[in-house]
Structures are given as structure tokens and as C-alpha cells.
Design an enzyme around this catalytic site. Sequence first.
Site, PDB file in Angstrom:
ATOM      1  N   ARG A 119      33.056  27.932  33.257  1.00 12.97           N
ATOM      2  CA  ARG A 119      32.833  29.328  32.831  1.00 12.97           C
ATOM      3  C   ARG A 119      32.592  30.271  34.012  1.00 12.97           C
ATOM      4  O   ARG A 119      31.960  31.315  33.872  1.00 12.97           O
ATOM      5  CB  ARG A 119      31.685  29.435  31.831  1.00 12.97           C
ATOM      6  N   LYS A 141      41.614  40.912  40.130  1.00 15.22           N
ATOM      7  CA  LYS A 141      42.524  40.577  39.021  1.00 15.22           C
ATOM      8  C   LYS A 141      43.052  39.178  39.292  1.00 15.22           C
ATOM      9  O   LYS A 141      43.634  38.918  40.346  1.00 15.22           O
ATOM     10  CB  LYS A 141      43.695  41.546  38.964  1.00 15.22           C
ATOM     11  N   GLU A 183      54.599  46.699  47.905  1.00 13.59           N
ATOM     12  CA  GLU A 183      53.278  47.228  47.523  1.00 13.59           C
ATOM     13  C   GLU A 183      52.845  48.330  48.500  1.00 13.59           C
ATOM     14  O   GLU A 183      52.178  49.293  48.103  1.00 13.59           O
ATOM     15  CB  GLU A 183      52.229  46.110  47.484  1.00 13.59           C
ATOM     16  N   LYS A 214      42.847  50.655  47.947  1.00  7.73           N
ATOM     17  CA  LYS A 214      42.627  49.848  46.744  1.00  7.73           C
ATOM     18  C   LYS A 214      41.137  49.742  46.442  1.00  7.73           C
ATOM     19  O   LYS A 214      40.717  49.858  45.276  1.00  7.73           O
ATOM     20  CB  LYS A 214      43.250  48.460  46.896  1.00  7.73           C
ATOM     21  N   GLU A 224      39.679  48.473  34.945  1.00 11.98           N
ATOM     22  CA  GLU A 224      40.854  49.223  34.492  1.00 11.98           C
ATOM     23  C   GLU A 224      40.683  49.873  33.129  1.00 11.98           C
ATOM     24  O   GLU A 224      41.470  49.665  32.208  1.00 11.98           O
ATOM     25  CB  GLU A 224      42.097  48.315  34.505  1.00 11.98           C
ATOM     26  N   ARG A 228      42.259  52.812  37.539  1.00 13.64           N
ATOM     27  CA  ARG A 228      42.833  51.624  38.187  1.00 13.64           C
ATOM     28  C   ARG A 228      44.274  51.369  37.743  1.00 13.64           C
ATOM     29  O   ARG A 228      45.055  50.763  38.475  1.00 13.64           O
ATOM     30  CB  ARG A 228      41.968  50.387  37.918  1.00 13.64           C
ATOM     31  N   ASN A 232      49.169  50.214  39.191  1.00 12.77           N
ATOM     32  CA  ASN A 232      50.352  49.575  38.604  1.00 12.77           C
ATOM     33  C   ASN A 232      51.586  50.469  38.707  1.00 12.77           C
ATOM     34  O   ASN A 232      52.572  50.258  37.985  1.00 12.77           O
ATOM     35  CB  ASN A 232      50.104  49.229  37.132  1.00 12.77           C
ATOM     36  N   HIS A 235      55.124  49.156  38.370  1.00 11.83           N
ATOM     37  CA  HIS A 235      55.012  47.781  37.873  1.00 11.83           C
ATOM     38  C   HIS A 235      55.549  47.594  36.456  1.00 11.83           C
ATOM     39  O   HIS A 235      55.767  46.460  36.039  1.00 11.83           O
ATOM     40  CB  HIS A 235      53.552  47.311  37.911  1.00 11.83           C
ATOM     41  N   HIS A 239      57.533  44.287  36.189  1.00 11.50           N
ATOM     42  CA  HIS A 239      57.134  43.136  35.369  1.00 11.50           C
ATOM     43  C   HIS A 239      58.236  42.765  34.376  1.00 11.50           C
ATOM     44  O   HIS A 239      58.452  41.582  34.092  1.00 11.50           O
ATOM     45  CB  HIS A 239      55.823  43.430  34.639  1.00 11.50           C
ATOM     46  N   HIS A 256      57.949  39.688  43.760  1.00  9.66           N
ATOM     47  CA  HIS A 256      57.207  40.728  43.054  1.00  9.66           C
ATOM     48  C   HIS A 256      57.369  42.111  43.721  1.00  9.66           C
ATOM     49  O   HIS A 256      57.700  43.099  43.064  1.00  9.66           O
ATOM     50  CB  HIS A 256      55.715  40.348  42.983  1.00  9.66           C
TER      51      HIS A 256
HETATM   52  N1  GLY Z   1      47.583  45.157  41.421  1.00  7.54           N
HETATM   53  C1  GLY Z   1      46.958  46.145  40.619  1.00  7.54           C
HETATM   54  C2  GLY Z   1      45.486  45.999  40.519  1.00  7.54           C
HETATM   55  O1  GLY Z   1      44.903  45.159  41.184  1.00  7.54           O
HETATM   56  O2  GLY Z   1      44.868  46.720  39.780  1.00  7.54           O
END
Ligand code: GLY
Length: 353
Positions: A119, A141, A183, A214, A224, A228, A232, A235, A239, A256
Site C-alpha cells: 500500500r 505521476k 517534451e 514542471k 491535477e 496541471r 498534457n 498529449h 496518447h 512518446h
Molecule cells: N506529464 C504530465 C504531468 O506530469 O502532469
Amino acid sequence: MLTIPVLLENDSYDVAVGDGVRHHLGQVLRELRGGAPKQVAIITEQAMIDAGWVHDLVIDAATVICTIEGGEASKSLSTIERLCTELVEAGLSRNDVIVGVGGGIVTDVAGFCAATYHRGIRYVSVATSLLAMVDAAVGGKTGVNLSVGKNLVGAFWQPSAVLCDTETLHTLPPREWACGRGEIAKYALLRGEGGEDLLDLDLHEQVGACVADKAMVVSSDERESGRRALLNYGHTLAHALETIDLEGGASLDLRHGEAVAIGLVFAAELAFDLGRISEDRVRAHRRIVGGLDLQGEIPRGLSAAHLVDLMGRDKKANHDLTFILDGPAGIEVVHGVDGAVVRSSLERVGCLP
Ligand code: GLY
């Protein structure tokens, strides 16, 4: 060495950037909140071991090394099950630590293992690819893919420290450099007017600047619920393109960041078609992406209808089509975009109807 703090309500941490910073790992582990671990599990790829980035790590604790295959296919729940089984067999306890040594795939997988094993146990990231340094390893993330989509299962789980060892970039293959540059293009565009200056910095400063950008966003919106989502940018289409490979029907063979570069150009074209930005700003997107030696075109032969369907499954979407788009108020989340406009923008950048 540059040190960039990621300030959070609980458990802020530092990101160190520089040649050889992986050698600080021993000290980082000794000084961890909660005390030094008795055992450490390193999760990495064989390629990192072969390159020599693992065995010269000095750790004052019993250490077990677990490997995963390279490539998105290993970012799966079955990999997590196998790794967690190995951790139990190795006797890793709740007070021990997982260290991910590798690129974005390793840091996503190792972070998710740390988030879920017993956990949740402590996690330290040693980033060895440009993509991991500027994005994946920072911000908490973690997660894995499903065959129906990228990063659909995961957790927010912050590392206790991140070491971005730029020395390891010496063995980074060209496609992985391109992946990281995708990125970096995103950060340059998120900066708005003048953002291209990011591209003139030397490598260490550039990595440090991306991490700082970031860190600022993550500090203001760790999980997010708002801002945040801007990280993306590009993205949504990226994706969807990556999901085509995960579905197994076709192989686009896109890294990516390469998919993100295409997504950034498409996002600009869509914003233009929606009357949100000028042709000049579309040109700026194409200039930044092209200047980083990345393609901005959708691979030939893809159907716009299929991509629209995949983009409808995006995590930002709320039973609609949602994109991060540039506009008069800057880059923002836009919900409820008309599918017909999206299809026609996709067709203009190379998609079949
Ligand atoms: N890669 C996007 C984030 O970490 O929010």
C-alpha cells in the site's frame, strides 16, 4: 549541480541535475525522511546495467535488482505483478525503498510499484533519459498502460528525491534524445511568447529550466484538479497515436515524445481552425517542433474517425472531446470541442477521413 525543489503541502523534495549526481544516491537514502532503509530494491532495465549506470551505485543497505524489458509493452499490470512478487520473495518491507534507475518507462513502472507495494513505500528516482529528466520522473505521476490506452491505470505517488544524472545521457540512443526533445518543445510552447529562448540554453540549464517549470505547476496543483492538465499539452493526440501501437493492429513505432511533437502541431492547427490563434502562432509551433528536429505530421494512412474515437477516451475528457489548446488567454483546457472540426483538422495534417 542544479537543485530544484518541488514544493508540496506534504513531503516536498529536491530534483538534482548534473553529471554524476547518481553517486549522491547513498547519501540521499541515508538522509531520507523516516530513516535509512535496511533494504533497497532497484528497478531498472538490463540496458542500464550494461551501460554501467547501476553497479557503481554505492548503497549502504542490502540491495536487490529487478529488471524490466525496454519498451511501452512492459508498462503493464503483468509487469507490476511480477515485480511485486519478486519484491516479496526478496523480503522488501514497508520501511524499505524502491529506486527506479532508467528512463520514463522505468520511472513510471517503478513509481507505480512503490505506490502499490504494501500500500505504498518510499521511492527514489534516478532518471537516465532526457524524457525522464524533463518530465516523467518529476511530479509523482506513476502508472501503466492497458491494451486500450496509455497510462490508464496509475497513482499519484511522489518520489522522496529525483537524481537526473546527465552523464547517463552519453549512452542515450538518438531516438530517445528525440523523445525528450518532444517534451522540451511542450515546455517552450507553454512558456508562450519568448518561450523559444528555452532552446538556446545549454543542456544542464535546459533540463533544470524544464524541471523548474514542471515543479511550479505541480506545486500549485499536485493531483491535477486544474492547472496541471496544461502539462498534457499535445498529449491528447499523442496518447491516441500511442494507443494504436498498444492495440497491436498497426505499428507506428513512435516514441512518446515523438508522438507529443505531432500532437503539439495538431493542437495548433485545431486551435487555428477554432479561431483561437493566428497563423503566426501555428507557425511558431511548427518552428519549435521542426527546430528540435521532430516531425509534426501524422503518419500516413490513419483514419481521423478512429483517432477521434481514441481521443474521446482521454483522461481529461468528460464524455466529450477535450483538448489543451492555445488561445487569446494562453494555453487552457477546452471541453466540448466539435468532432467535425477535429476530424477536419486531422485531415488537414495528413489523416484519412
Ligand atoms: N506529464 C504530465 C504531468 O506530469 O502532469
